[in-house]
Every structure is written in structure tokens, then in C-alpha cells.
Write a protein that holds these residues in place. Structure first.
Motif, PDB file in Angstrom:
ATOM      1  N   LYS A 166       0.818  -1.218   0.000  1.00  9.61           N
ATOM      2  CA  LYS A 166       0.000   0.000   0.000  1.00  9.61           C
ATOM      3  C   LYS A 166       0.852   1.269   0.000  1.00  9.61           C
ATOM      4  N   GLU A 167       1.927   1.272   0.789  1.00  9.06           N
ATOM      5  CA  GLU A 167       2.775   2.475   0.799  1.00  9.06           C
ATOM      6  C   GLU A 167       3.530   2.638  -0.518  1.00  9.06           C
ATOM      7  N   VAL A 168       3.895   1.535  -1.146  1.00 12.31           N
ATOM      8  CA  VAL A 168       4.562   1.606  -2.460  1.00 12.31           C
ATOM      9  C   VAL A 168       3.632   2.272  -3.471  1.00 12.31           C
ATOM     10  N   PHE A 169       2.362   1.904  -3.442  1.00 13.51           N
ATOM     11  CA  PHE A 169       1.369   2.520  -4.330  1.00 13.51           C
ATOM     12  C   PHE A 169       1.196   3.993  -3.993  1.00 13.51           C
ATOM     13  N   ALA A 170       1.136   4.321  -2.697  1.00 13.28           N
ATOM     14  CA  ALA A 170       0.966   5.714  -2.278  1.00 13.28           C
ATOM     15  C   ALA A 170       2.134   6.567  -2.774  1.00 13.28           C
ATOM     16  N   GLN A 171       3.353   6.051  -2.639  1.00 14.91           N
ATOM     17  CA  GLN A 171       4.527   6.770  -3.116  1.00 14.91           C
ATOM     18  C   GLN A 171       4.474   6.960  -4.631  1.00 14.91           C
ATOM     19  N   ALA A 172       4.058   5.913  -5.346  1.00 12.88           N
ATOM     20  CA  ALA A 172       3.983   5.999  -6.813  1.00 12.88           C
ATOM     21  C   ALA A 172       2.951   7.025  -7.244  1.00 12.88           C
ATOM     22  N   ILE A 173       1.817   7.071  -6.555  1.00 11.80           N
ATOM     23  CA  ILE A 173       0.783   8.054  -6.876  1.00 11.80           C
ATOM     24  C   ILE A 173       1.313   9.467  -6.640  1.00 11.80           C
ATOM     25  N   HIS A 174       1.997   9.663  -5.517  1.00  9.38           N
ATOM     26  CA  HIS A 174       2.574  10.979  -5.223  1.00  9.38           C
ATOM     27  C   HIS A 174       3.589  11.377  -6.294  1.00  9.38           C
ATOM     28  N   HIS A 175       4.476  10.445  -6.665  1.00 12.91           N
ATOM     29  CA  HIS A 175       5.514  10.761  -7.640  1.00 12.91           C
ATOM     30  C   HIS A 175       4.981  10.837  -9.069  1.00 12.91           C
ATOM     31  N   GLY A 176       3.737  10.419  -9.269  1.00 18.06           N
ATOM     32  CA  GLY A 176       3.102  10.576 -10.569  1.00 18.06           C
ATOM     33  C   GLY A 176       2.194  11.787 -10.617  1.00 18.06           C
ATOM     34  N   SER A 177       2.196  12.575  -9.533  1.00 19.33           N
ATOM     35  CA  SER A 177       1.301  13.734  -9.437  1.00 19.33           C
ATOM     36  C   SER A 177       2.041  15.040  -9.671  1.00 19.33           C
ATOM     37  N   LYS A 178       1.292  16.144  -9.682  1.00 20.75           N
ATOM     38  CA  LYS A 178       1.896  17.467  -9.824  1.00 20.75           C
ATOM     39  C   LYS A 178       2.635  17.876  -8.557  1.00 20.75           C
ATOM     40  N   ARG A 179       2.445  17.111  -7.480  1.00 20.79           N
ATOM     41  CA  ARG A 179       3.093  17.433  -6.204  1.00 20.79           C
ATOM     42  C   ARG A 179       4.411  16.684  -6.032  1.00 20.79           C
ATOM     43  N   ILE A 180       4.945  16.135  -7.101  1.00 20.28           N
ATOM     44  CA  ILE A 180       6.112  15.256  -7.039  1.00 20.28           C
ATOM     45  C   ILE A 180       7.300  15.877  -6.303  1.00 20.28           C
ATOM     46  N   ASN A 181       7.498  17.184  -6.464  1.00 23.86           N
ATOM     47  CA  ASN A 181       8.645  17.840  -5.828  1.00 23.86           C
ATOM     48  C   ASN A 181       8.308  18.435  -4.464  1.00 23.86           C
ATOM     49  N   LYS A 182       7.140  18.101  -3.968  1.00 26.03           N
ATOM     50  CA  LYS A 182       6.697  18.568  -2.648  1.00 26.03           C
ATOM     51  C   LYS A 182       6.782  17.402  -1.653  1.00 26.03           C
TER      52      LYS A 182
END
Length: 446
Positions: free
Chosen positions: A177-193
Motif C-alpha cells: 500500500k505504501e509503495v502505491f501511495a509513493q507511486a501516486i505521489h511521484h506521478g502527481s503534480k506534487r512530485i517535488n513537494k
């Protein structure tokens, strides 16, 4: 340390002198007598550092800094002037110059300055490499699996990543689940946040409230100074709340307010704090059952349930086990037992027969444990724990009277009837498409 240097100066003697001095230090040097020539050189092959006179026949070095840093931000520029004009120096630094020195008076500073500029460039390059590696490590491509169920989950995650939607990840412990959460974050516009994670099951109500929302100085015994909560720390980024079903119901109301208004109140405060945070939640519980039991707020459930992704347990995607096992072998063999290069067929067959109640996390631990005890160049069944031997002794053949055999036969007949149309088969069987895929994998129907 040496790098590529471009010297721009219309005084031939000085330019040639600087070139000889710098070459003696091991740097590669090119020369230009005006800005027009220099710009052509930059377009062809940008140097690491530019040494540029301020006063040139076809332009001003201070303006050149701004233009060059806009087009080639990685290039460092040191300005040289015979006039030592402070105003020019200040403006040059504002425009992005690395430094500004006076020709003749500061000649002894040139080589140390070049070394410092090159060090800065090398550090920036190293940081960029680490950032690239970090981002790749959480890329969707690093979620391993070729089974339909995991591919469906990844597809949904990719689609929602670029939005601002709240996401609920549902799956057993160890399903990633955390791997998916990280991937979603890094695939978003918030990647550098910021990406901030918290497991809600590890803290009691009071500690979780302080950790999540923060507190004001003096709000309780031991609160000697104000503390930011994780919601505030994740401002403009993503907050991942694992095991959300374990959150005390009193705190759920405060979380609901964050989702609805992007505001919350710290412990001991009377004013609201604003935080633009995207929330990804995860649970191994059926939250609707928790709602019916009065342990989870219904309004929060429906707010979190805007976009749900189901992560399949490993026992329902056993076709992915060889791929995952090989990956973990590659990761852990290097530091645990480098002589092990492969996995035997019998070892993989034993893995496929296992129940995997701990899912991918358990598989990772089994591979690491097997590597520790292995004496050969290949992992064999002898390297597996005792419980795997017990599993191997159980028959996995479906009998003619077994309910599973009847179900398998019926699914196969419907698939034949629909000419292998999965959607139509699921409709006729009155089950979800994901359920059909799971059962096809379970019964090895191809």
C-alpha cells in the motif's frame, strides 16, 4: 576536478595569458573575443564555467549573465572587469553570476574560483542524479507484476495520480500500500513537494492527535515549544495515512474537516491553520463494516472512498511470484550471499503452494532468509523453512466432487460460450470482472 572553461575577452594578450594559466591546471579551455562568437560556442557545446569580461565590443557581460543563466542554468559565470564597478557587481550577482572580480588585481583568485565553481556544478549534478534515482525508485514501473489484478490496480493508480482526488488503498498487510501511495505521489503534480507517511495504528489517541495536528506551546505538560503536525509538514504535498481504520473516532472528525476545508486546529490552539495537502489513506479493514459497527464515521468513509483501489493479496496473484522472487534475489543476494545466482524450479513451485498470509513482505523475508542459509549457487527447497515442506505434502489436485472443481468447470464452459470474452463471462456469471480474473488465476484457466 578539471572541467571545460570558456574565456570571453576582447583583449588578446590577457585572454591568451588566462588561457595558458588555466590550461596548466588541467582545464580544457576555449576562447572567444566577443559575445556573438561565445553564443555560437555555447549553442554547440556549453562549458562548465564562463570567464567573461564586462565590457565587450558587442555587448555587456552583466546582461550576458542573465541571458545565459536563463538558457543554460547549469553554466556558472565569473565576470572580469578592469573597472571594479560595484553597481555592476551587485547586478551581476542578482542575474546569477557565480562571482565578480577585478582583472589584474584578483588574478590569484581565478583558479580557486574556478575550482569552487566546478565543485558547485559537481554537487548539483550529484544531487540531480540522486533525485532521479529517488524518483525512479517510486515510479509505477517499479511495481512488479504481470497478473491482471495488479495491472488493473496500477492502471487505476496511474489515472488518479495526476488528479487531486483523495485515494483509499484497500488491501491486506504486506500488499504494497505504501509503495502505491509513493507511486501516486511521484506521478502527481506534487512530485517535488513533501511526502509524509504515518501509521495510525502505532500511536494512541493523544499521541496521534499531537503528531498529526501539532500543538501550541504549553498546551499540555511537556509541550515546551510549539510543534508542527504532519499535516502542516505535508503542506503542498501528500500525506499518507496507513491503517486509517485504527484512527480514534474523535480524531476522524478533525481529519474530515481537513478534507473538506483544508483547515485544522492544533492542540491547545483557538485559531485554524491552513494546509493544502492531498490525502492518500490505506486500510486492511473493510471500513463499511467498521461504519456499521460504529467504529468509523460514515461521512469520513464516503469522503475517503471517492476513489478506491483494491490491492490483491499475493495468494490471488501467484503467477507473479517468480518475477517477485527473482527481483528480491537480485536485491538481497549482493549483500547477503553473492554466490547465489538463480532459483530452482522446485523452489518456485513450493512458493506457489504457500498461502502467503504476509503477502509480498513475507515473500521478501523468505527470499532473504533462504539466501542466508543457502550453501550453493541456486536456491533450492532445502533452503526453505519447515512449513513449506508441510505445504508440499498436501495435495493440490481438485477432485471431481470438489466444489472448486465444479466452479472451475463452469467458468471454463462460460468462457468457451463467450469465446473468451471476459466482460461477457463476468456478466453471465453475475460476478465482478476482477473476481473472474482472480478465479481464473486460482484455477489456472488460460
Amino acid at each position: 576536478m578539471p572541467g571545460n572553461i570558456l574565456i570571453i575577452d576582447d583583449e588578446d594578450k590577457l585572454r591568451n595569458l588566462l588561457s595558458r594559466i588555466i590550461r596548466l591546471e588541467g582545464f580544457n579551455v576555449r576562447e572567444a573575443f566577443d559575445l556573438k562568437t561565445a553564443k555560437k560556442m555555447l549553442e554547440k557545446d556549453a562549458p562548465d564555467v564562463v570567464l567573461c569580461d564586462v565590457k565587450l565590443p558587442d555587448g555587456n557581460g552583466v546582461d550576458f549573465v542573465r541571458e545565459t543563466k536563463t538558457k543554460y542554468p547549469a553554466v556558472e559565470i565569473i565576470l572580469l572587469t578592469a573597472y571594479g564597478n560595484i553597481a555592476d557587481g551587485v547586478q551581476a550577482m542578482k542575474n546569477g553570476a557565480f562571482d565578480y572580480i577585478t582583472k589584474g588585481d584578483d588574478n590569484e583568485k581565478i583558479i580557486p574560483l574556478l575550482n569552487r565553481a566546478i565543485e558547485k556544478i559537481q554537487l548539483k549534478n550529484r544531487v540531480a542524479q540522486l533525485e532521479t534515482q529517488f524518483k525512479k525508485s517510486y515510479d509505477f514501473n517499479n511495481i512488479l507484476g504481470e497478473s491482471n489484478m495488479i495491472l488493473e490496480a496500477v492502471s487505476l493508480a496511474r489515472k488518479v495520480a495526476g488528479t487531486e482526488a483523495t485515494v483509499l488503498l484497500m488491501g491486506e498487510t504486506g500488499t504494497g500500500k505504501e509503495v502505491f501511495a509513493q507511486a501516486i505521489h511521484h506521478g502527481s503534480k506534487r512530485i517535488n513537494k513533501p511526502f509524509v507517511a504515518l501509521n495510525c495504528s502505532t500511536l494512541n489517541k493523544e499521541l496521534l492527535e499531537s503528531e498529526l495536528f501539532g500543538y501550541k506551546e504549553g498546551s499540555f505538560t511537556g509541550a515546551t515549544k510549539e510543534k508542527k503536525g504532519l499535516i502542516e509538514e505535508a503542506n503542498t504535498g501528500t500525506l499518507f495515512l496507513d491503517e486509517i481504520g485504527e484512527m480514534h473516532i474523535d480524531l476522524q472528525a478533525k481529519l474530515l474537516r481537513v478534507l473538506e476545508t483544508k483547515e485544522f486546529i492544533k492542540v491547545g490552539d483557538t485559531k485554524s491553520t491552513y494546509a493544502d495537502v492531498r490525502i492518500i489513506a490505506a486500510t486492511n479493514k473493510l471500513l463499511l463494516n467498521e461504519v456499521n459497527a460504529g467504529k468509523f464515521r460514515e461521512d469520513l468513509y464516503y469522503r475517503l472512498n471517492a476513489f478506491t483501489i483494491l490491492l490483491p493479496p499475493l495468494r490471488e496473484r501467484k503467477s507473479d511470484i517468480p518475477l517477485l522472487a527473482t527481483y528480491f534475489l537480485k536485491i538481497y543476494a549482493e549483500k547477503t550471499n553473492p554466490q547465489v545466482k538463480s532459483i530452482s524450479k522446485d523452489f518456485l513451485e513450493s512458493l506457489k503452494k504457500h498461502d502467503w498470509k504476509g503477502n509480498i513482505r513475507e515473500l521478501k523475508n523468505i527470499i532473504e532468509r533462504s539466501l542466508i542459509v543457502s550453501n550453493g549457487t541456486e536456491l533450492t527447497v532445502a533452503d526453505l523453512p519447515m512449513e513449506f515442506s508441510a505445504n508440499d505434502s498436501k495435495s493440490t489436485t481438485l477432485s471431481a466432487f470438489d466444489l472448486a472443481s465444479v466452479e472451475k468447470l463452469h467458468i471454463q464452459r462460460v468462457l468457451n460460450h463467450t469465446k473468451n470474452n471476459k466482460s461477457e463471462t463476468a456478466r453471465l456469471l453475475n460476478i465482478g470482472l476482477s473476481t473472474l480474473y482472480r478465479k481464473m488465476e486460482e484455477y489456472s484457466i488460460h
